[in-house]
Write a protein that holds these residues in place. Structure first.
Motif, PDB file in Angstrom:
ATOM      1  N   THR A 269      22.083  17.548  51.815  1.00  0.00           N
ATOM      2  CA  THR A 269      21.567  16.959  50.585  1.00  0.00           C
ATOM      3  C   THR A 269      22.184  15.604  50.267  1.00  0.00           C
ATOM      4  OG1 THR A 269      23.223  18.174  49.292  1.00  0.00           O
ATOM      5  CG2 THR A 269      21.068  19.227  49.591  1.00  0.00           C
ATOM      6  N   HIS A 270      23.020  15.081  51.155  1.00  0.00           N
ATOM      7  CA  HIS A 270      23.621  13.767  50.939  1.00  0.00           C
ATOM      8  C   HIS A 270      23.432  12.926  52.194  1.00  0.00           C
ATOM      9  CE1 HIS A 270      25.691  16.226  47.904  1.00  0.00           C
ATOM     10  NE2 HIS A 270      25.814  15.102  47.225  1.00  0.00           N
ATOM     11  N   ASN A 271      22.731  11.815  52.041  1.00  0.00           N
ATOM     12  CA  ASN A 271      22.439  10.943  53.164  1.00  0.00           C
ATOM     13  C   ASN A 271      23.078   9.573  52.907  1.00  0.00           C
ATOM     14  OD1 ASN A 271      21.207  10.448  55.645  1.00  0.00           O
ATOM     15  ND2 ASN A 271      19.440   9.488  54.705  1.00  0.00           N
ATOM     16  N   PRO A 272      23.669   8.939  53.923  1.00  0.00           N
ATOM     17  CA  PRO A 272      24.240   7.600  53.723  1.00  0.00           C
ATOM     18  C   PRO A 272      23.204   6.570  53.280  1.00  0.00           C
ATOM     19  CG  PRO A 272      25.046   8.566  55.757  1.00  0.00           C
ATOM     20  CD  PRO A 272      23.957   9.467  55.266  1.00  0.00           C
ATOM     21  N   GLU A 273      21.944   6.816  53.582  1.00  0.00           N
ATOM     22  CA  GLU A 273      20.846   5.956  53.122  1.00  0.00           C
ATOM     23  C   GLU A 273      19.991   6.770  52.159  1.00  0.00           C
ATOM     24  OE1 GLU A 273      16.611   4.284  54.880  1.00  0.00           O
ATOM     25  OE2 GLU A 273      18.225   4.744  56.266  1.00  0.00           O
ATOM     26  N   PHE A 274      19.900   6.334  50.911  1.00  0.00           N
ATOM     27  CA  PHE A 274      19.170   7.120  49.930  1.00  0.00           C
ATOM     28  C   PHE A 274      18.444   6.203  48.954  1.00  0.00           C
ATOM     29  CE2 PHE A 274      23.341   6.248  48.239  1.00  0.00           C
ATOM     30  CZ  PHE A 274      23.148   6.001  46.895  1.00  0.00           C
ATOM     31  N   THR A 275      17.414   6.752  48.302  1.00  0.00           N
ATOM     32  CA  THR A 275      16.634   6.002  47.326  1.00  0.00           C
ATOM     33  C   THR A 275      17.221   6.206  45.932  1.00  0.00           C
ATOM     34  OG1 THR A 275      14.639   6.281  48.647  1.00  0.00           O
ATOM     35  CG2 THR A 275      14.332   5.648  46.358  1.00  0.00           C
ATOM     36  N   CYS A 276      17.362   5.112  45.220  1.00  0.00           N
ATOM     37  CA  CYS A 276      17.948   5.160  43.880  1.00  0.00           C
ATOM     38  C   CYS A 276      17.055   4.393  42.904  1.00  0.00           C
ATOM     39  CB  CYS A 276      19.352   4.549  43.905  1.00  0.00           C
ATOM     40  SG  CYS A 276      20.193   4.553  42.305  1.00  0.00           S
ATOM     41  N   MET A 277      16.941   4.900  41.674  1.00  0.00           N
ATOM     42  CA  MET A 277      16.240   4.185  40.616  1.00  0.00           C
ATOM     43  C   MET A 277      17.254   3.805  39.542  1.00  0.00           C
ATOM     44  SD  MET A 277      14.995   3.978  37.383  1.00  0.00           S
ATOM     45  CE  MET A 277      15.233   5.639  36.782  1.00  0.00           C
ATOM     46  N   GLU A 278      17.273   2.537  39.173  1.00  0.00           N
ATOM     47  CA  GLU A 278      18.110   2.091  38.063  1.00  0.00           C
ATOM     48  C   GLU A 278      17.253   1.256  37.118  1.00  0.00           C
ATOM     49  OE1 GLU A 278      22.117   0.730  38.386  1.00  0.00           O
ATOM     50  OE2 GLU A 278      22.291   1.400  40.466  1.00  0.00           O
ATOM     51  N   ILE A 279      17.440   1.479  35.810  1.00  0.00           N
ATOM     52  CA  ILE A 279      16.724   0.702  34.804  1.00  0.00           C
ATOM     53  C   ILE A 279      17.722   0.189  33.775  1.00  0.00           C
ATOM     54  CG2 ILE A 279      16.159   2.808  33.490  1.00  0.00           C
ATOM     55  CD1 ILE A 279      13.596   1.344  32.542  1.00  0.00           C
ATOM     56  N   TYR A 280      17.541  -1.054  33.375  1.00  0.00           N
ATOM     57  CA  TYR A 280      18.387  -1.682  32.359  1.00  0.00           C
ATOM     58  C   TYR A 280      17.492  -2.281  31.278  1.00  0.00           C
ATOM     59  CZ  TYR A 280      22.374  -0.943  35.333  1.00  0.00           C
ATOM     60  OH  TYR A 280      23.354  -0.339  36.081  1.00  0.00           O
ATOM     61  N   VAL A 281      17.825  -1.989  30.008  1.00  0.00           N
ATOM     62  CA  VAL A 281      17.012  -2.432  28.888  1.00  0.00           C
ATOM     63  C   VAL A 281      17.930  -3.053  27.834  1.00  0.00           C
ATOM     64  CG1 VAL A 281      15.340  -1.746  27.131  1.00  0.00           C
ATOM     65  CG2 VAL A 281      15.362  -0.586  29.347  1.00  0.00           C
ATOM     66  N   ALA A 282      17.510  -4.176  27.301  1.00  0.00           N
ATOM     67  CA  ALA A 282      18.307  -4.863  26.281  1.00  0.00           C
ATOM     68  C   ALA A 282      18.045  -4.297  24.891  1.00  0.00           C
ATOM     69  CB  ALA A 282      17.986  -6.361  26.298  1.00  0.00           C
ATOM     70  N   TYR A 283      19.039  -4.445  24.001  1.00  0.00           N
ATOM     71  CA  TYR A 283      18.919  -4.130  22.577  1.00  0.00           C
ATOM     72  C   TYR A 283      18.710  -2.640  22.302  1.00  0.00           C
ATOM     73  CZ  TYR A 283      17.647  -9.039  23.167  1.00  0.00           C
ATOM     74  OH  TYR A 283      17.602 -10.345  23.569  1.00  0.00           O
ATOM     75  N   LYS A 284      19.182  -1.773  23.201  1.00  0.00           N
ATOM     76  CA  LYS A 284      19.044  -0.320  22.999  1.00  0.00           C
ATOM     77  C   LYS A 284      20.426   0.319  23.044  1.00  0.00           C
ATOM     78  CE  LYS A 284      14.541  -0.905  23.293  1.00  0.00           C
ATOM     79  NZ  LYS A 284      13.706  -0.917  22.090  1.00  0.00           N
ATOM     80  N   ASP A 285      20.470   1.617  22.688  1.00  0.00           N
ATOM     81  CA  ASP A 285      21.729   2.346  22.801  1.00  0.00           C
ATOM     82  C   ASP A 285      21.504   3.638  23.561  1.00  0.00           C
ATOM     83  OD1 ASP A 285      20.413   4.017  21.087  1.00  0.00           O
ATOM     84  OD2 ASP A 285      21.785   3.744  19.399  1.00  0.00           O
ATOM     85  N   TYR A 286      22.563   4.454  23.698  1.00  0.00           N
ATOM     86  CA  TYR A 286      22.460   5.651  24.512  1.00  0.00           C
ATOM     87  C   TYR A 286      21.554   6.706  23.883  1.00  0.00           C
ATOM     88  CZ  TYR A 286      25.903   7.981  21.471  1.00  0.00           C
ATOM     89  OH  TYR A 286      26.558   8.538  20.415  1.00  0.00           O
ATOM     90  N   ASN A 287      21.414   6.693  22.556  1.00  0.00           N
ATOM     91  CA  ASN A 287      20.496   7.633  21.908  1.00  0.00           C
ATOM     92  C   ASN A 287      19.048   7.316  22.295  1.00  0.00           C
ATOM     93  OD1 ASN A 287      22.272   9.306  20.201  1.00  0.00           O
ATOM     94  ND2 ASN A 287      22.774   7.354  19.224  1.00  0.00           N
ATOM     95  N   TRP A 288      18.723   6.019  22.292  1.00  0.00           N
ATOM     96  CA  TRP A 288      17.378   5.612  22.731  1.00  0.00           C
ATOM     97  C   TRP A 288      17.143   6.013  24.179  1.00  0.00           C
ATOM     98  CZ3 TRP A 288      15.745   2.680  26.793  1.00  0.00           C
ATOM     99  CH2 TRP A 288      14.392   2.321  26.800  1.00  0.00           C
ATOM    100  N   MET A 289      18.163   5.805  25.038  1.00  0.00           N
ATOM    101  CA  MET A 289      18.019   6.116  26.459  1.00  0.00           C
ATOM    102  C   MET A 289      17.832   7.616  26.677  1.00  0.00           C
ATOM    103  SD  MET A 289      17.662   5.037  29.495  1.00  0.00           S
ATOM    104  CE  MET A 289      18.212   3.321  29.582  1.00  0.00           C
ATOM    105  N   MET A 290      18.501   8.450  25.871  1.00  0.00           N
ATOM    106  CA  MET A 290      18.312   9.892  25.999  1.00  0.00           C
ATOM    107  C   MET A 290      16.864  10.273  25.678  1.00  0.00           C
ATOM    108  SD  MET A 290      21.774  11.862  24.756  1.00  0.00           S
ATOM    109  CE  MET A 290      22.009  11.007  23.201  1.00  0.00           C
ATOM    110  N   GLU A 291      16.327   9.752  24.590  1.00  0.00           N
ATOM    111  CA  GLU A 291      14.947  10.058  24.218  1.00  0.00           C
ATOM    112  C   GLU A 291      13.960   9.521  25.258  1.00  0.00           C
ATOM    113  OE1 GLU A 291      14.280   8.481  20.339  1.00  0.00           O
ATOM    114  OE2 GLU A 291      15.769   9.792  19.370  1.00  0.00           O
ATOM    115  N   PHE A 292      14.213   8.323  25.730  1.00  0.00           N
ATOM    116  CA  PHE A 292      13.356   7.697  26.737  1.00  0.00           C
ATOM    117  C   PHE A 292      13.334   8.538  28.015  1.00  0.00           C
ATOM    118  CE2 PHE A 292      12.633   4.553  30.160  1.00  0.00           C
ATOM    119  CZ  PHE A 292      11.475   3.938  29.694  1.00  0.00           C
ATOM    120  N   THR A 293      14.514   9.034  28.409  1.00  0.00           N
ATOM    121  CA  THR A 293      14.614   9.819  29.639  1.00  0.00           C
ATOM    122  C   THR A 293      13.952  11.182  29.481  1.00  0.00           C
ATOM    123  OG1 THR A 293      16.691   8.708  30.175  1.00  0.00           O
ATOM    124  CG2 THR A 293      16.212  10.744  31.354  1.00  0.00           C
ATOM    125  N   GLU A 294      14.124  11.804  28.318  1.00  0.00           N
ATOM    126  CA  GLU A 294      13.479  13.092  28.059  1.00  0.00           C
ATOM    127  C   GLU A 294      11.962  12.984  28.216  1.00  0.00           C
ATOM    128  OE1 GLU A 294      16.636  14.925  24.765  1.00  0.00           O
ATOM    129  OE2 GLU A 294      14.673  14.165  24.151  1.00  0.00           O
TER     130      GLU A 294
END
Length: 359
Positions: A269-294
């Protein structure tokens, strides 16, 4: 390749390959073969009182029952399997019957690619099938496939060795039902995620894979040499630093779905080559990110499975938002009965040992 390195079946199949060429049949034609129907769609839409439907299908031979002048073959396409009825006088209209008597009966093997043109009908046993009027060789399989047999719900000679399945994923895809669904669902997950981000106005970007520093995470990198610049470069271990620079540059939200590389341990389940998704958003906080992710996870489940409930083992997990929110310390206390608030490092180690956790 030395003939001594080939199996008996591979030698026989190479002989069949040569015989096809001697008969003027190209075993690997580059011509287009038009496909107008697929196994699942053909079976789902067939009705006995509908006008006769002409179809053109293509796929691998996964089974044959030869019975004199008429035979049945099981054709596997990208959507499933369907039975094909092959009659000698139907596919060989003239006096020459070699296409059936020699090519079909003797030179074709399990795993070979063929194209079938004909019409859809229901057999006397009630199975929806394709009545072949034309058969075309589309590809000769030199290596034999594992033959998995299912009878009365019991699978025999299953291709289930984990080592072979992961090393020869293409064989796993061909012979094991359900494996292809994993690939299809992965694509649906990625599409759903992209659509969600795009609908919210965030932009997909590409950032450098070869980087001058191994930054953005803590991991051992792969190192390569850039000849023109005569410098060492690192394959990225994360997309983080360049995405943050884009936010600094004025974008409100950016994301990337791409490969990361970490030159560390590996397992199933762990490969040296793997796909990753990262998103960065301005003017938000972790509460917004939790709701967005849900809401993101809920949307993915609906898009992929049509429901928010997913069965994992014997459990049903419902991904419908919102989710229960709990702190890490409260979660530890809930599941272990230990309150780690204010504990020293040594007390934490003792608590871990009491739970049988390796320190």
């Amino acid at each position: 390749m030395n003939i001594l390195e080939l199996s008996e079946q591979e030698i026989v199949r190479r002989g069949s390959l040569d015989e096809m060429r001697r008969r003027g049949i190209d075993p690997f034609p580059a011509d287009e073969f038009p496909v107008t129907g697929y196994s699942d769609e053909i079976k789902e839409t067939f009705t006995d009182d509908a006008p006769q439907r002409e179809v053109s299908v293509a796929g691998r031979i996964m089974g044959r029952r030869i019975m004199g002048k008429a035979s049945f073959l099981e054709l596997q396409d990208s959507h499933g399997r369907i039975q094909v009825y092959v009659n000698r006088d139907e596919i060989c209209q003239g006096e020459d019957k070699d296409l059936y008597n020699v090519v079909f009966k003797k030179l074709l093997d399990i795993g070979d690619f063929v194209g079938i043109k004909g019409y859809v009908f229901r057999t006397q046993t009630g199975e929806i099938s394709v009545h072949a009027q034309q058969l075309t060789v589309l590809g000769k399989s030199i290596r034999p496939l594992p033959i998995v047999k299912v009878k009365d719900g019991v699978t025999y000679d299953a291709f289930d060795d984990p080592e072979l399945r992961y090393r020869r994923r293409y064989v796993d895809l061909i012979v094991n039902e359900g494996v292809k669904d994993i690939f299809v669902k992965r694509t649906k997950v990625m599409n759903s995620m992209r659509n969600y981000f795009n609908e919210h106005g965030y932009m997909e970007v590409e950032t450098p894979i070869l980087q001058s520093i191994a930054g953005g995470a803590s991991a051992r990198p792969f190192i390569t040499h850039h000849n023109s610049l005569n410098i060492e470069l690192y394959m990225r271990i994360a997309t983080e630093l360049y995405l943050k620079r884009l936010i600094v540059g004025g974008f409100d939200g950016v994301y990337e779905i791409g490969k990361n590389f970490r030159n560390e341990g590996m397992d199933r389940t762990h490969n040296p080559e793997f796909t990753c998704m990262e998103i960065y958003v301005a003017y938000k906080d972790y509460n917004w990110m939790m709701e967005f992710t849900e809401k993101l996870v809920e949307k993915i489940c609906l898009d992929v499975n049509g429901t928010t409930q997913v069965k994992v083992g014997d459990n049903i997990i419902d991904f419908k938002a919102p989710y229960r929110r709990v702190t890490m310390t409260d979660a530890i206390k809930e599941h272990t009965g230990i309150d780690i608030t204010g504990m020293t490092e040594e007390q934490l180690r003792d608590a871990a040992r009491s739970l049988g956790i390796e320190v």
